[in-house]
Design an enzyme around this catalytic site. Structure first.
Site, PDB file in Angstrom:
ATOM      1  N   SER A  31       0.815  -1.219   0.000  1.00 24.22           N
ATOM      2  CA  SER A  31       0.000   0.000   0.000  1.00 24.22           C
ATOM      3  C   SER A  31       0.841   1.258   0.000  1.00 24.22           C
ATOM      4  CB  SER A  31      -0.921   0.000   1.226  1.00 24.22           C
ATOM      5  OG  SER A  31      -0.151  -0.002   2.421  1.00 24.22           O
ATOM      6  N   SER A  61     -17.559  14.536  19.458  1.00 17.17           N
ATOM      7  CA  SER A  61     -16.662  15.365  18.658  1.00 17.17           C
ATOM      8  C   SER A  61     -15.459  15.714  19.516  1.00 17.17           C
ATOM      9  CB  SER A  61     -17.380  16.636  18.197  1.00 17.17           C
ATOM     10  OG  SER A  61     -16.489  17.475  17.494  1.00 17.17           O
ATOM     11  N   GLN A  79      -1.488  -6.040   8.854  1.00 19.14           N
ATOM     12  CA  GLN A  79      -2.893  -5.746   9.144  1.00 19.14           C
ATOM     13  C   GLN A  79      -3.844  -6.329   8.116  1.00 19.14           C
ATOM     14  OE1 GLN A  79      -0.446  -3.496   8.423  1.00 19.14           O
ATOM     15  NE2 GLN A  79      -1.295  -1.611   7.545  1.00 19.14           N
ATOM     16  N   GLY A 113       8.723  -6.767  19.536  1.00 21.53           N
ATOM     17  CA  GLY A 113       8.938  -5.436  20.081  1.00 21.53           C
ATOM     18  C   GLY A 113      10.246  -5.313  20.829  1.00 21.53           C
ATOM     19  N   ASP A 171       7.620  -1.871   9.398  1.00 27.96           N
ATOM     20  CA  ASP A 171       8.051  -1.670   8.012  1.00 27.96           C
ATOM     21  C   ASP A 171       9.555  -1.430   7.936  1.00 27.96           C
ATOM     22  OD1 ASP A 171       5.414  -1.923   7.108  1.00 27.96           O
ATOM     23  OD2 ASP A 171       5.034   0.220   7.310  1.00 27.96           O
TER      24      ASP A 171
END
Length: 312
Positions: free
Chosen positions: A8, A36, A170, A223, A254
Site C-alpha cells: 500500500s 466530537s 494488518q 517489540g 516496516d
C-alpha cells in the site's frame, strides 16, 4: 539488483486529542454515540507499507521498486519519492480514486480511533509483477494491500521464481486458513509479530514451528523483546537494538522488513540480517512519522557494532 515491494501507499493524517477519550464517552450510551473531539495538533505523513519499506530500504543503500496503486492526490507523495530517488514507474495512478488514507486520532493514554479509506489500494490487483523488468529483481515482498492483489502478486512471484517475503500485517484478517497456507507455501520467508503469529496458528491449526518447515525462515518480532527466527528446526533469538529515545512506534515493523530485505539481497546470514532489521526499527522509533528518520551508513555501522558487538 532491485527489490520489488508490493503493498500500500497511503497518507496518514494524525491528530492528537489532549485529553482522554474515556472522559467523553459514556459506556451506557454507546448505542447512540455522537462525539466530537477538538484536535489542535495535526500532521500529515507519507505512509503505507510499500512506501515505508521502500524509504527505509533506500536509507540502507538498497534499490527499491514500488508496485502499487495511488490516486488523483498522489502528487506530493510522488515528488517525495522522487526526491529520494525511489523508483515510481511501477506505481499505477487511478484518477477516479483518492490515494488510501488513514485518519488517526490519539488521546493522552495512547488510545487510538482510526478511520481507513482504501481508495486506489482496492484496485492494486491492476498492477502485475510481470510488467516489470524481472531480470533486474532479486527479491520481493508481498506486504499489506488489497486482498486480491496480495494473492495475485504472491502467485506471480512464485511463477517467476523470485524469492519473496510474505508479510500479512494488518491484512491478515482477510485470509482464512487455506489461503494463508497457500501464501506461505509460495513464499521464501514469512515475517509477523507475535500476535499475528498466534492468529496464523489459530487459523491454520498449525504451529509456527511446523509452519517454518514450509519456508526458509519464519520470523516473529516481539517489540522490545527482540525477534526469533524459526529456521531449520532451530529458534534463533535476536536481541532488540537500543533506541536513543522512544517517540513513535508507528512504522517500526516496516523499517524492520526493509532491514530483512537488505540483508537477504546482500546474501548475509539470517542472524545478521535480523540484527540489521532490529536496528532499523530502533532508529525509526526515535522519530515521529514513518518516513522522517535519516542516517548515514557510517553512523549505522557504528550503532550496529555498539548494539551487537561486531561490525558489518
Amino acid at each position: 539488483m532491485a527489490i520489488l515491494i508490493c503493498g500500500s501507499l497511503a497518507y496518514d493524517t494524525i491528530m492528537v486529542f489532549p485529553d482522554q477519550f474515556k472522559r467523553h464517552i459514556l459506556p451506557e450510551q454507546v448505542h447512540i454515540l455522537n462525539v466530537s473531539f477538538l484536535v489542535p495538533e495535526l500532521r500529515r505523513e507519507f505512509g503505507g507499507c510499500a512506501g515505508n519499506i521502500a524509504y527505509n530500504l533506500k536509507l540502507l543503500g538498497g534499490e527499491p521498486w514500488i508496485l502499487g496503486t495511488a490516486g488523483q492526490d498522489f502528487g506530493p507523495y510522488s515528488e517525495w519519492l522522487r526526491r529520494w530517488e525511489i523508483e515510481t514507474r511501477h506505481i499505477r495512478l487511478l484518477q477516479e480514486y483518492y490515494t488510501a488514507q488513514a485518519f488517526i486520532t490519539t488521546d493522552l493514554d495512547d488510545n487510538q480511533i482510526t478511520a481507513f479509506h482504501p481508495g486506489a489500494m482496492s484496485e492494486a490487483h491492476q498492477t502485475r509483477i510481470d510488467s516489470t523488468d524481472l531480470g533486474q529483481v532479486s527479491w520481493g515482498i508481498v506486504s499489506p494491500d488489497g486482498r486480491e492483489a496480495m494473492l495475485q502478486h504472491a502467485s506471480e512471484f512464485a511463477a517467476a521464481g523470485i524469492p519473496f517475503i510474505f508479510d500479512p500485517g494488518q491484512g491478515l484478517p482477510m485470509f482464512d486458513g487455506p489461503a494463508l497456507l497457500d501464501l506461505i507455501d509460495k513464499a521464501s520467508l514469512v515475517t509477523v509479530n507475535d500476535y499475528e503469529s498466534r492468529l496464523i496458528e489459530e487459523r491454520t491449526g498449525i504451529s509456527a514451528r511446523k509452519l517454518s518447515e514450509r519456508v526458509e525462515a519464519f520470523v516473529i518480532t516481539r517489540g522490545e523483546h527482540g525477534s526469533v527466527i524459526l529456521h531449520e528446526g532451530m529458534a534463533l533469538e535476536v536481541p532488540a537494538a537500543r533506541p536513543q529515545q522512544v517517540v513513535d512506534p508507528t512504522g517500526c515493523g516496516d523499517a524492520y522488513r526493509a532491514g530483512l530485505l537488505f540483508g537477504l539481497e546482500q546474501g548475509m546470514d539470517l542472524e545478521t540480517t535480523a540484527r540489521i532489521a532490529s536496528l532499523m526499527g530502533a532508529i525509526k522509533i526515535e522519530q515521529h512519522g514513518t518516513q522522517n528518520h535519516v542516517f548515514d551508513r557510517d553512523g549505522f555501522n557504528v550503532r550496529f557494532a555498539e548494539n551487537f558487538g561486531y561490525s558489518l
